[in-house]
Design an enzyme around this catalytic site. Sequence first.
Site, PDB file in Angstrom:
ATOM      1  N   HIS A 112      24.396  72.221 -22.963  1.00 41.66           N
ATOM      2  CA  HIS A 112      24.161  73.476 -23.684  1.00 41.66           C
ATOM      3  C   HIS A 112      23.670  73.242 -25.106  1.00 41.66           C
ATOM      4  O   HIS A 112      23.099  74.151 -25.724  1.00 41.66           O
ATOM      5  CB  HIS A 112      25.417  74.355 -23.669  1.00 41.66           C
ATOM      6  CG  HIS A 112      26.488  73.947 -24.618  1.00 41.66           C
ATOM      7  ND1 HIS A 112      27.602  73.208 -24.243  1.00 41.66           N
ATOM      8  CD2 HIS A 112      26.656  74.174 -25.948  1.00 41.66           C
ATOM      9  CE1 HIS A 112      28.381  73.009 -25.277  1.00 41.66           C
ATOM     10  NE2 HIS A 112      27.833  73.581 -26.326  1.00 41.66           N
ATOM     11  N   ASP A 142      27.701  70.167 -17.729  1.00 39.54           N
ATOM     12  CA  ASP A 142      27.373  70.317 -19.152  1.00 39.54           C
ATOM     13  C   ASP A 142      27.125  68.959 -19.809  1.00 39.54           C
ATOM     14  O   ASP A 142      27.540  68.723 -20.942  1.00 39.54           O
ATOM     15  CB  ASP A 142      28.476  71.081 -19.886  1.00 39.54           C
ATOM     16  CG  ASP A 142      27.996  71.619 -21.244  1.00 39.54           C
ATOM     17  OD1 ASP A 142      26.775  71.762 -21.425  1.00 39.54           O
ATOM     18  OD2 ASP A 142      28.841  71.868 -22.128  1.00 39.54           O
ATOM     19  N   ASN A 214      30.535  70.592 -33.094  1.00 42.37           N
ATOM     20  CA  ASN A 214      31.258  69.467 -32.484  1.00 42.37           C
ATOM     21  C   ASN A 214      30.809  69.202 -31.051  1.00 42.37           C
ATOM     22  O   ASN A 214      31.019  68.103 -30.523  1.00 42.37           O
ATOM     23  CB  ASN A 214      32.763  69.731 -32.443  1.00 42.37           C
ATOM     24  CG  ASN A 214      33.481  69.319 -33.712  1.00 42.37           C
ATOM     25  OD1 ASN A 214      34.033  70.150 -34.415  1.00 42.37           O
ATOM     26  ND2 ASN A 214      33.465  68.023 -34.011  1.00 42.37           N
ATOM     27  N   SER A 215      30.221  70.198 -30.402  1.00 38.44           N
ATOM     28  CA  SER A 215      29.847  70.079 -28.990  1.00 38.44           C
ATOM     29  C   SER A 215      28.977  68.837 -28.771  1.00 38.44           C
ATOM     30  O   SER A 215      28.000  68.616 -29.481  1.00 38.44           O
ATOM     31  CB  SER A 215      29.087  71.315 -28.531  1.00 38.44           C
ATOM     32  OG  SER A 215      29.933  72.437 -28.494  1.00 38.44           O
ATOM     33  N   GLY A 271      29.444  73.627   2.323  1.00 43.93           N
ATOM     34  CA  GLY A 271      28.960  74.880   2.890  1.00 43.93           C
ATOM     35  C   GLY A 271      30.080  75.800   3.295  1.00 43.93           C
ATOM     36  O   GLY A 271      30.077  76.352   4.409  1.00 43.93           O
TER      37      GLY A 271
END
Length: 472
Positions: A112, A142, A214-215, A271
Amino acid sequence: MERTLRHSFVFAVLMMLSLTCASAQARDLPDFTELVEQAAPGVVNISTTRTVTAGGFSYHGPGGEEIPEIFRRFFGDQLPMPGGGQKQEQERRSLGSGFVISEDGYILTNAHVVKDADEILVRLNDRRELAAELIGADAKTDVALLKVDAERLPTLELGDSDTLEVGEWVAAIGSPFGFDHSVTAGIVSAINRTLPSDAYVPFIQTDVAINPGNSGGPLFNLDGEVVGINSQIFTRNGGFMGLSFAIPISVAMDVADQLRSDGRVSRGWLGVVIQPVSRDLAESFGLEGPTGALIADLDPEGPAARDGLEAGDVIVGVNGQDVDRSSTLPRLIGRVRPGDEVELDLMRDGQKRDLTVTVGEWPDAEGGKQVSRLASDSQARLGLSVMPLDEQALTQLGIEGGVRVEAVEPGGVAQQAGVRPGDVLVSVDHQAISSPKQLMSVIESLDADRAVPVRLYRDGRSLYVALRVNPE
């Protein structure tokens, strides 16, 4: 007088003992100075720019930086201003952190942080600024892998996140609000934490202070080894509230290795549509307690149906690992390479059974039909899972479009609004829904904490419910 002197002496002794104990306790606290000195050179600041087209009057800071999250949460990307305005191209900027994993310039960060970026700039500890290439990003975990053109870069030592224990000291280095190489510390609050929007990551929960910027930065153990990537926080006001979550480095490196070699991530797929096992369901299925993942439905062309799984089966183990709750199953299957076999322990008709299933590849990667919970943040925001409807089903129902609700998360916003499994979701916020993917796109565009009308088709008739979307 003598009594006063005696009391004073006793008081002085107690004070000295108290100070001695406090000093001893202080000496027992961890010292992070050596860790920071060794690790800081391998931590980088990441800034991105992207160009967007917007109408109306948009808010930017004096440097053209992104609209603050606290405003965007209420107003979207544009603040409401009288009189409207002309559409125009605008440059948006954002900040994050990352860290070097190889001397030749490979860097890990959050997906992100670099999402939709036109330009990625990496600032090293020695103040050099280098343009970075995005090798690949995986939204489900992420994790993103970058590459800069440099050699002999300082790297960080990677640890074993699987050996972390609750209560262990950890530290983070990053760039909160753009303040480079800020250090915060705390303890591991929980491990293997599953968040509603991230079924594939067993998060490390800590009380380390994490803020915007900080991400993507590293989480260290006391040996100075990276054990996680700081990814997100839980907050009600946009700021740190003592709950932060990191991606285990074992998960991140598995993703990074695939991105580096293939440019994308392949993950296992059964599935199936699953749901949690309540106490009443556990009793009815002959389980000792509410554990496992209950199969509510299957893709008739998926691996599970092909190899003999049935609706009503409760999966309680994968390759000898316990499935303690339904959210554990996607994580365990997702880490299996497509084409590999898994041994499933399950309960069927009150009897224990073993079944071998050859895992398929997640449909997003192979273009197959998606039968699963909604991916990304959409699942968390609505709390339901859906399946597409073919033309024959639409004709039988007498409607032009929609998706069938397969499962509704207990306590989620969809259930609170009155949505039930079996309902056909026709429109959200007056936008017609034609596929699960398009539903996800609509959900992602909705403002947080705003009630929106949802049109349903149930038992041969249409009805509306008001649904208030969860914040992201």
